[in-house]
Design an enzyme around this catalytic site. Sequence first.
Site, short mmCIF file in Angstrom:
data_model
loop_
_atom_site.label_atom_id
_atom_site.label_comp_id
_atom_site.label_asym_id
_atom_site.label_seq_id
_atom_site.Cartn_x
_atom_site.Cartn_y
_atom_site.Cartn_z
N ASP A 183 23.34 16.32 -29.89
CA ASP A 183 23.77 15.10 -29.23
C ASP A 183 24.23 15.41 -27.81
O ASP A 183 24.88 16.44 -27.57
CB ASP A 183 24.90 14.46 -30.04
CG ASP A 183 25.23 13.05 -29.60
OD1 ASP A 183 24.29 12.26 -29.40
OD2 ASP A 183 26.43 12.75 -29.44
N GLU A 216 18.83 15.70 -27.55
CA GLU A 216 19.02 14.28 -27.22
C GLU A 216 19.25 14.20 -25.72
O GLU A 216 20.37 14.28 -25.24
CB GLU A 216 20.21 13.72 -28.03
CG GLU A 216 20.41 12.22 -27.86
CD GLU A 216 21.30 11.87 -26.68
OE1 GLU A 216 20.77 11.32 -25.69
OE2 GLU A 216 22.51 12.16 -26.74
N ASP A 260 23.69 4.17 -32.27
CA ASP A 260 24.50 3.43 -31.30
C ASP A 260 23.84 2.15 -30.80
O ASP A 260 24.50 1.33 -30.16
CB ASP A 260 24.80 4.32 -30.08
CG ASP A 260 25.98 5.25 -30.30
OD1 ASP A 260 26.81 4.95 -31.17
OD2 ASP A 260 26.06 6.27 -29.60
#
Length: 488
Positions: free
Chosen positions: A285, A331, A385
């Site tokens: 992430d 990511e 998200d």
Amino acid sequence: MPGRLSGARGGTGSGRRCGVLLPLFSLPGAGPIGGLGGVGRWARALAQTGHSVWQVLPPGPTAGWVGNSPYSALSSFALDEAWLGDEGVPTERVDWEAARRLGAARGRRAARELIGSDDLAAFRAAHAAWVEDWGLYAVLRRALGRPWYDWPEGLRDRAPQTLAARRAANAAEVDLEIAAQCAIDRAWQRSRGEVRAAGVEWMGDLPFYPAHDSADVWAHPGLFELRPDGRADLVAGCPPDAYSDTGQYWGNPVYRWAAHRADGFRWWAARLGRQLELFDTARLDHFRGLAATWQIPARAASAAEGSWVESPGDAWVRQVGSGVAGRLVAEDLGVITEEVHALRRRLGAPGSRVVQFAFGDDHAESEHLPERCPEDRVLYSSTHDSPTLAEWMGTLEGEERSRLQAWLGRPVREPGAVQETVQRLYASPARLVVVTVQDVLGLGRGARINRPGEAWGQWEWRLAEADLEAGLPRLEELATASGRRVAR
């Protein structure tokens, strides 16, 4: 199975595969949370559809009183006791409080059976780098009822004599906490074995920062930019982006990179190693944080007041990432520079793209468009998200909506618009396509996993059993028609 991300095999020999993003807590099953009870069943069902990757969210213990975000876990290494709490009757949405209560009770029972065993001794030896600190932290946090930086000074600052005295006074409780982790780890590894046996690659998600109130930061304060009292003058976040006009204020303490470099990134290596004990592959992430991080004054009115500060990404890649590059996904979303692209290429990990980002001003050239997505990317329909595709399409306005309608050749609110978009993802050149189950089913606002910036009422969506059954034929159809089906 590890390493297949960089050399994936598809059923047609094309190397193009497909996967599903479905959080563990969203699995249908018994109890207030699915626990690990439905893992093997879901993996086998997924494999039958020709999908070969299952992506989940971080499995660490969440904080409860500040929300249930898995990206703000109390440890980067420990597992949440909630995964053991799968007794009872199904609930429509996740009941985290009940899940923790049931999980803790079951964990204590299992822990007592392990006290004094060779299995527990072996677990403590193998995980000595984190589990002893976790055991004491968990006991102290429960007893004191507040974050570590609000503890009495000797405990807050880890004064050796104070810690030794508390360890001795609470030895039995600490042993139980560690034994509970051993029990959860054993259950987890059994589930991981079921996923592997089904022929599915289990992909985890590694947050870039640990939470301020975590065993990680308490045990290693020198690795973070903290004041002597444990508070932070600078915190992490990101600048204004597609999710927020004022940026995102995460509140995590930022890294003291000089300290990480001085010890060869040992904590980072242990953290990534633990992730790859739990999963076959891992999504990193906020990968762009390895090139530079957005640092915000702790008392700033919004995240927009932050600034970029360089990170030692090249050194991290050489000393931490190079040995496991084939098991990582970067990511690389947000404000991405050529430096970030170059760092990802040096790591040798695929990047990420999301179709919802394809219809801005750079639409014609956007790599988020399925047909323009490079091969060495993982293409997503939506993320944990973002809104689901159906919710997103229902709220689009202006030029963005017009561009999407022109691309689809139909109104965005017309039945079939979501499924047409999903089909185009599967047809893309991307080596791996990952869809959320919500997008396969065309679910809207009520099926969203998280709304950034909102602490409560998030991370609670749960897939209904009937929807699971309805989605499987559609997944099989998508995998087969696109040539992404992995033969069994």
